[in-house]
Design a protein around this motif. Sequence first.
Motif, PDB file in Angstrom:
ATOM      1  N   SER A 116       7.694   7.508   6.846  1.00  0.00           N
ATOM      2  CA  SER A 116       7.434   8.377   5.700  1.00  0.00           C
ATOM      3  C   SER A 116       5.983   8.254   5.253  1.00  0.00           C
ATOM      4  N   THR A 117       5.497   9.270   4.559  1.00  0.00           N
ATOM      5  CA  THR A 117       4.130   9.203   4.043  1.00  0.00           C
ATOM      6  C   THR A 117       4.018   8.118   2.979  1.00  0.00           C
ATOM      7  N   VAL A 118       5.081   7.873   2.233  1.00  0.00           N
ATOM      8  CA  VAL A 118       5.061   6.797   1.229  1.00  0.00           C
ATOM      9  C   VAL A 118       4.883   5.447   1.921  1.00  0.00           C
ATOM     10  N   GLU A 119       5.666   5.201   2.947  1.00  0.00           N
ATOM     11  CA  GLU A 119       5.584   3.953   3.697  1.00  0.00           C
ATOM     12  C   GLU A 119       4.199   3.810   4.353  1.00  0.00           C
ATOM     13  N   PHE A 120       3.709   4.901   4.926  1.00  0.00           N
ATOM     14  CA  PHE A 120       2.396   4.868   5.554  1.00  0.00           C
ATOM     15  C   PHE A 120       1.313   4.584   4.516  1.00  0.00           C
ATOM     16  N   ASP A 121       1.397   5.229   3.355  1.00  0.00           N
ATOM     17  CA  ASP A 121       0.420   5.002   2.292  1.00  0.00           C
ATOM     18  C   ASP A 121       0.410   3.541   1.846  1.00  0.00           C
ATOM     19  N   GLN A 122       1.581   2.927   1.765  1.00  0.00           N
ATOM     20  CA  GLN A 122       1.657   1.511   1.393  1.00  0.00           C
ATOM     21  C   GLN A 122       0.961   0.641   2.437  1.00  0.00           C
ATOM     22  N   PHE A 123       1.151   0.982   3.704  1.00  0.00           N
ATOM     23  CA  PHE A 123       0.470   0.248   4.769  1.00  0.00           C
ATOM     24  C   PHE A 123      -1.047   0.381   4.631  1.00  0.00           C
ATOM     25  N   ILE A 124      -1.528   1.585   4.427  1.00  0.00           N
ATOM     26  CA  ILE A 124      -2.971   1.802   4.301  1.00  0.00           C
ATOM     27  C   ILE A 124      -3.508   1.079   3.074  1.00  0.00           C
ATOM     28  N   ASP A 125      -2.734   1.039   1.994  1.00  0.00           N
ATOM     29  CA  ASP A 125      -3.180   0.316   0.799  1.00  0.00           C
ATOM     30  C   ASP A 125      -3.365  -1.173   1.084  1.00  0.00           C
ATOM     31  N   ILE A 126      -2.434  -1.775   1.817  1.00  0.00           N
ATOM     32  CA  ILE A 126      -2.580  -3.209   2.123  1.00  0.00           C
ATOM     33  C   ILE A 126      -3.693  -3.408   3.155  1.00  0.00           C
ATOM     34  N   TYR A 127      -3.833  -2.490   4.082  1.00  0.00           N
ATOM     35  CA  TYR A 127      -4.946  -2.543   5.040  1.00  0.00           C
ATOM     36  C   TYR A 127      -6.279  -2.472   4.288  1.00  0.00           C
ATOM     37  N   ASP A 128      -6.383  -1.543   3.343  1.00  0.00           N
ATOM     38  CA  ASP A 128      -7.602  -1.434   2.539  1.00  0.00           C
ATOM     39  C   ASP A 128      -7.855  -2.714   1.748  1.00  0.00           C
ATOM     40  N   ALA A 129      -6.791  -3.325   1.233  1.00  0.00           N
ATOM     41  CA  ALA A 129      -6.951  -4.585   0.499  1.00  0.00           C
ATOM     42  C   ALA A 129      -7.500  -5.672   1.422  1.00  0.00           C
ATOM     43  N   CYS A 130      -7.078  -5.660   2.669  1.00  0.00           N
ATOM     44  CA  CYS A 130      -7.554  -6.656   3.635  1.00  0.00           C
ATOM     45  C   CYS A 130      -9.025  -6.450   3.978  1.00  0.00           C
ATOM     46  N   ARG A 131      -9.435  -5.211   4.145  1.00  0.00           N
ATOM     47  CA  ARG A 131     -10.805  -4.979   4.597  1.00  0.00           C
ATOM     48  C   ARG A 131     -11.803  -4.790   3.468  1.00  0.00           C
ATOM     49  N   HIS A 132     -11.325  -4.513   2.251  1.00  0.00           N
ATOM     50  CA  HIS A 132     -12.211  -4.395   1.093  1.00  0.00           C
ATOM     51  C   HIS A 132     -11.974  -5.557   0.145  1.00  0.00           C
ATOM     52  N   PHE A 133     -11.779  -6.708   0.711  1.00  0.00           N
ATOM     53  CA  PHE A 133     -11.459  -7.889  -0.073  1.00  0.00           C
ATOM     54  C   PHE A 133     -12.708  -8.384  -0.789  1.00  0.00           C
ATOM     55  N   GLY A 134     -12.565  -8.685  -2.047  1.00  0.00           N
ATOM     56  CA  GLY A 134     -13.699  -9.214  -2.789  1.00  0.00           C
ATOM     57  C   GLY A 134     -13.303  -9.543  -4.211  1.00  0.00           C
ATOM     58  N   VAL A 135     -14.251 -10.045  -4.948  1.00  0.00           N
ATOM     59  CA  VAL A 135     -14.018 -10.428  -6.332  1.00  0.00           C
ATOM     60  C   VAL A 135     -14.041  -9.174  -7.192  1.00  0.00           C
ATOM     61  N   SER A 136     -13.059  -9.055  -8.044  1.00  0.00           N
ATOM     62  CA  SER A 136     -13.028  -7.962  -9.004  1.00  0.00           C
ATOM     63  C   SER A 136     -12.829  -8.574 -10.388  1.00  0.00           C
ATOM     64  N   PRO A 137     -13.242  -7.883 -11.430  1.00  0.00           N
ATOM     65  CA  PRO A 137     -13.144  -8.459 -12.774  1.00  0.00           C
ATOM     66  C   PRO A 137     -11.721  -8.887 -13.157  1.00  0.00           C
ATOM     67  N   ASP A 138     -10.742  -8.173 -12.660  1.00  0.00           N
ATOM     68  CA  ASP A 138      -9.352  -8.486 -13.017  1.00  0.00           C
ATOM     69  C   ASP A 138      -8.603  -9.215 -11.906  1.00  0.00           C
ATOM     70  N   ASP A 139      -9.298  -9.662 -10.863  1.00  0.00           N
ATOM     71  CA  ASP A 139      -8.706 -10.333  -9.700  1.00  0.00           C
ATOM     72  C   ASP A 139      -7.688  -9.464  -8.970  1.00  0.00           C
TER      73      ASP A 139
END
Length: 178
Positions: free
Chosen positions: A96-119
């Motif tokens: 599903s597109t929902v499932e795929f979007d969740q995968f891309i969100d975690i992929y983005d979290a892995c590759r755009h990992f860094g410090v953010s003001p709210d962690d």
Amino acid sequence: MRKYYEVSTDGIYTNLQLYSLVQAQRYWNGLVADHLERKDATEDLIERCVFIVATLGLSISQLLGQNDPAPRAGRIAAPKDIWRRFASRHNVVDVSTVEFDQFIDIYDACRHFGVSPDDFAHARLEPLDLDATRRWYELAHRVWFEVMKALRADPQNVIEEVDIDSLKDLSLWYVSRA
């Protein structure tokens, strides 16, 4: 200079997206072997899970970018947008597109990992454990399967026999029962 990609389906050059998928499998198999041996003391668990998901995401992103059903001039579209077009065009229902979007969100979290003001960036990776990584690993294989199935349905395509199921190791079975 040796080409590292092939645009046509009958090329002889390296397939970067498949190479990334195979590397994710190698690291997944190593993680599973270590986990079976050490259980809760698996060394660098989150780091290894992040690497596997990032490599799977790279593979999927490259696969979709090379096979966008409606490529545009200029920038390559985002994987979520390409997947929506691809899934619609090829009547994909197994991812599903929902499932795929969740995968891309975690992929983005892995590759755009860094410090953010709210962690927030750090908190997104906290739930990434062995079971979650297994689910993303299986999803990536389902995406690959759907893309290959669609490409093989077109008689214009000449595709090497890439057996996606052979890249899913039986260690998945052991992890789900360990």
